[in-house]
Design a protein around this motif. Structure first.
Motif, PDB file in Angstrom:
ATOM      1  N   LEU A 134     -86.570  -8.335  47.358  1.00  0.00           N
ATOM      2  CA  LEU A 134     -85.898  -8.830  46.017  1.00  0.00           C
ATOM      3  C   LEU A 134     -84.919  -7.818  45.823  1.00  0.00           C
ATOM      4  CD1 LEU A 134     -89.060  -9.692  43.792  1.00  0.00           C
ATOM      5  CD2 LEU A 134     -86.995 -11.349  44.296  1.00  0.00           C
ATOM      6  N   THR A 135     -84.848  -6.614  46.296  1.00  0.00           N
ATOM      7  CA  THR A 135     -83.750  -5.482  45.839  1.00  0.00           C
ATOM      8  C   THR A 135     -82.591  -5.626  46.616  1.00  0.00           C
ATOM      9  OG1 THR A 135     -84.699  -3.729  47.237  1.00  0.00           O
ATOM     10  CG2 THR A 135     -85.785  -3.965  45.199  1.00  0.00           C
ATOM     11  N   TRP A 136     -82.717  -6.168  47.756  1.00  0.00           N
ATOM     12  CA  TRP A 136     -81.429  -5.992  48.867  1.00  0.00           C
ATOM     13  C   TRP A 136     -80.076  -6.089  48.306  1.00  0.00           C
ATOM     14  CZ3 TRP A 136     -77.865  -8.626  51.575  1.00  0.00           C
ATOM     15  CH2 TRP A 136     -77.894 -10.057  51.272  1.00  0.00           C
ATOM     16  N   HIS A 137     -79.824  -7.310  47.419  1.00  0.00           N
ATOM     17  CA  HIS A 137     -78.524  -7.522  46.792  1.00  0.00           C
ATOM     18  C   HIS A 137     -78.213  -6.693  45.647  1.00  0.00           C
ATOM     19  CE1 HIS A 137     -76.433 -11.267  48.618  1.00  0.00           C
ATOM     20  NE2 HIS A 137     -75.756 -10.158  48.402  1.00  0.00           N
ATOM     21  N   GLY A 138     -79.016  -5.643  45.548  1.00  0.00           N
ATOM     22  CA  GLY A 138     -78.622  -4.622  44.606  1.00  0.00           C
ATOM     23  C   GLY A 138     -78.347  -3.119  45.169  1.00  0.00           C
ATOM     24  N   GLY A 139     -78.599  -3.239  46.648  1.00  0.00           N
ATOM     25  CA  GLY A 139     -78.407  -2.021  47.227  1.00  0.00           C
ATOM     26  C   GLY A 139     -77.284  -1.718  48.012  1.00  0.00           C
ATOM     27  N   PHE A 140     -77.223  -1.003  48.969  1.00  0.00           N
ATOM     28  CA  PHE A 140     -76.024  -0.496  49.622  1.00  0.00           C
ATOM     29  C   PHE A 140     -75.609  -1.480  50.691  1.00  0.00           C
ATOM     30  CE2 PHE A 140     -78.056   3.758  48.379  1.00  0.00           C
ATOM     31  CZ  PHE A 140     -77.200   3.897  47.691  1.00  0.00           C
ATOM     32  N   SER A 141     -76.501  -2.403  51.155  1.00  0.00           N
ATOM     33  CA  SER A 141     -76.257  -3.518  52.323  1.00  0.00           C
ATOM     34  C   SER A 141     -75.963  -4.892  51.426  1.00  0.00           C
ATOM     35  CB  SER A 141     -77.087  -3.651  53.315  1.00  0.00           C
ATOM     36  OG  SER A 141     -78.415  -4.255  52.714  1.00  0.00           O
ATOM     37  N   ALA A 142     -75.904  -4.771  50.371  1.00  0.00           N
ATOM     38  CA  ALA A 142     -75.348  -6.129  49.516  1.00  0.00           C
ATOM     39  C   ALA A 142     -74.264  -6.869  49.953  1.00  0.00           C
ATOM     40  CB  ALA A 142     -75.340  -5.814  48.123  1.00  0.00           C
ATOM     41  N   SER A 143     -74.372  -7.947  50.423  1.00  0.00           N
ATOM     42  CA  SER A 143     -73.208  -8.716  51.333  1.00  0.00           C
ATOM     43  C   SER A 143     -72.000  -8.999  50.114  1.00  0.00           C
ATOM     44  CB  SER A 143     -73.751  -9.822  52.061  1.00  0.00           C
ATOM     45  OG  SER A 143     -74.352 -10.687  51.302  1.00  0.00           O
ATOM     46  N   VAL A 144     -72.405  -9.661  49.001  1.00  0.00           N
ATOM     47  CA  VAL A 144     -71.813 -10.561  48.084  1.00  0.00           C
ATOM     48  C   VAL A 144     -70.517  -9.249  47.434  1.00  0.00           C
ATOM     49  CG1 VAL A 144     -71.243 -11.644  45.887  1.00  0.00           C
ATOM     50  CG2 VAL A 144     -72.727 -12.371  47.743  1.00  0.00           C
ATOM     51  N   PRO A 145     -71.482  -8.169  46.957  1.00  0.00           N
ATOM     52  CA  PRO A 145     -70.269  -7.067  46.374  1.00  0.00           C
ATOM     53  C   PRO A 145     -69.518  -6.474  47.310  1.00  0.00           C
ATOM     54  CG  PRO A 145     -72.646  -6.362  46.119  1.00  0.00           C
ATOM     55  CD  PRO A 145     -72.646  -7.879  46.471  1.00  0.00           C
ATOM     56  N   LEU A 146     -69.968  -6.239  48.694  1.00  0.00           N
ATOM     57  CA  LEU A 146     -69.473  -5.732  49.715  1.00  0.00           C
ATOM     58  C   LEU A 146     -68.173  -6.628  50.226  1.00  0.00           C
ATOM     59  CD1 LEU A 146     -72.054  -3.896  51.686  1.00  0.00           C
ATOM     60  CD2 LEU A 146     -70.883  -2.953  50.055  1.00  0.00           C
ATOM     61  N   VAL A 147     -68.364  -7.679  50.185  1.00  0.00           N
ATOM     62  CA  VAL A 147     -67.485  -8.586  50.693  1.00  0.00           C
ATOM     63  C   VAL A 147     -66.278  -8.477  49.431  1.00  0.00           C
ATOM     64  CG1 VAL A 147     -66.781 -11.058  51.155  1.00  0.00           C
ATOM     65  CG2 VAL A 147     -68.898  -9.940  52.437  1.00  0.00           C
TER      66      VAL A 147
END
Length: 441
Positions: free
Chosen positions: A148-161
């Motif tokens: 559940l935490t992955w998209h708020g962390g350092f490897s989150a694809s949407v914010p990084l893209v």
């Protein structure tokens, strides 16, 4: 109450949730039917979209297979098993075990989703091995709940893209720096809140002692396939070089030099390829010889069957959603009734619904970004929060979509029905944290 809800949902899942492959086939049929009924596309056009997209995830499928096998091989090495055993020894009771697994997995997934997904499942196995009275299904479910935490962390694809030059949305809305997505108060609240919630909700789902399903001891047997081979005095040159530590260190030298050059040029940019490179480089050193590492990879490869057969179906579904315009129609159902205040939450729910057909963060940005982001801009909404709403919806609905559970289930030796009731319970309670963060912060 939480335990009762999880028992009820587990019974429902056991009755109605098919195998993940059949689930993917059913989604294919549903997406095809909706595309014909709700868009101008003919059945022939939908068939062509499906076939053209069916093999689009081959590269990603290989990446995910390597995440599984290199992560499994790393975790099966002597030093890592010893470290996991030492950490697992902190827990003395089944309740402490699930809480430790939940916390560790949530933190690991916030650091990197690939690392957390694999190591969380391996760590859950180790806790089950040390605490025989644990409910193995709940331990593995808890490891997956950490996702559940992955998209708020350092490897989150949407914010990084969204922060990367050349991404598909740059011409429409410009770049969105991570200071407006990952490093915001609402994202920190949501991520930390989930790290706290996952172990607590797992503890509350713990079944009574008489209801615990004992783990099959065969699932927890130590993997001896990767042990070093002892060569006799008559070993050939080929056998000696196969079991040579020098060869392992040569591979490690290449890996470490490349990673050093990469991070020097790119900064702290960890993606799935760099994770696999790190897993492989460290793994071959810890197994000491090339063939010892190859045996560990061979033992892990049997768990990749689900990835190989199911990912192409999701690739076909994603292209049907994207090219037919169906994804945009579904997104617009939510967007068109939103106000500036309700927009982030409604975008979150639209992303969650889309996730059943497109269980991929990057895929969400392609399918939903062209509709959600211009609408957010027109309403005067925070573009960073709109992007994160897309990301959170994907992460949240993963608890009801078995796509990303496949690596963990392969490691655990369980089926999707064994864990999904617990995961859906976590979905219900974690939704509160996402909504509070998006609406009130």
């Amino acid at each position: 109450m939480v335990s009762a809800i999880s028992r009820f949902l587990t019974s429902i899942v056991n009755k109605f949730l098919p195998d993940p492959l059949v689930f993917a086939i059913l989604l294919t049929v549903i997406t095809f039917g909706l595309g014909v009924a709700m868009t101008p596309n003919t059945p022939v056009q939908m068939f062509k979209m499906w076939g053209d997209g069916f093999w689009n995830l081959l590269g990603f499928s290989m990446q995910m297979a390597l995440v599984l096998v290199t992560g499994h091989a790393l975790a099966s090495s002597g030093p890592v098993k010893k470290a996991m055993s030492s950490l697992a020894s902190i827990a003395k009771t089944p309740a402490q075990g699930v809480m430790l697994v939940g916390f560790s997995s949530a933190v690991a997934c916030a650091i990197n989703w690939g690392f957390g997904l694999v190591v969380g499942a391996m760590f859950a196995r180790e806790v089950a091995r040390r605490i025989p009275k644990s409910d193995y299904r709940l331990l593995i479910a808890t490891a997956y709940m950490g996702f559940l935490t992955w998209h708020g962390g350092f490897s989150a694809s949407v914010p990084l893209v969204a922060a990367t030059k050349g991404n598909p949305m740059e011409k429409l809305i410009g770049l969105i720096p991570i200071s407006q997505t990952i490093f915001t108060a609402y994202n920190i609240f949501i991520t930390v809140g989930l790290i706290i919630l996952v172990p607590l909700i797992a503890r509350m789902m713990l079944p009574k002692e008489e209801d615990i399903v004992a783990v099959d001891p065969a699932l927890l047997q130590e993997d001896t396939a990767s042990t070093l081979r002892v060569l006799g005095p008559n070993a050939t040159w080929a056998e000696r070089i196969e079991e040579s530590t020098i060869m392992a260190w040569i591979v490690a030298l290449f890996g470490f030099v490349y990673l050093g050059l990469y991070f020097q040029a790119k900064g702290f940019d960890i993606n799935i390829n760099t994770v696999n490179m790190m897993f492989l480089t460290v793994g071959i050193i810890l197994h000491k010889t090339p063939m010892a590492y190859a045996r560990a990879i061979g033992a892990a490869a049997k768990g990749t069957a689900g990835i190989m057969i199911q990912f192409p179906f999701y690739a076909g579904i994603q292209i049907m959603m994207e090219h037919s315009g169906l994804g945009g129609i579904i997104t617009n159902w939510f967007v068109n009734v939103a106000t500036a205040e309700t927009f982030p939450v409604l975008a979150f729910f639209s992303s969650a619904l889309i996730n059943f057909a497109v269980p991929s963060g990057g895929g969400h940005w392609v399918v939903q970004g062209p509709f959600v982001m211009p609408a957010a801009q027109a309403l005067g909404c925070d573009l960073g929060k709109a992007a994160m709403a897309i990301a959170y919806g994907e992460a949240w609905m993963n608890m009801a979509q078995p796509f990303w559970a496949l690596p963990a289930l392969a490691i655990a030796g369980l089926g999707v029905r064994d864990i999904m009731g617990y995961c859906v319970t976590a979905l219900l309670f974690s939704g509160v944290i996402f909504i509070v963060g998006l609406h009130f912060l």
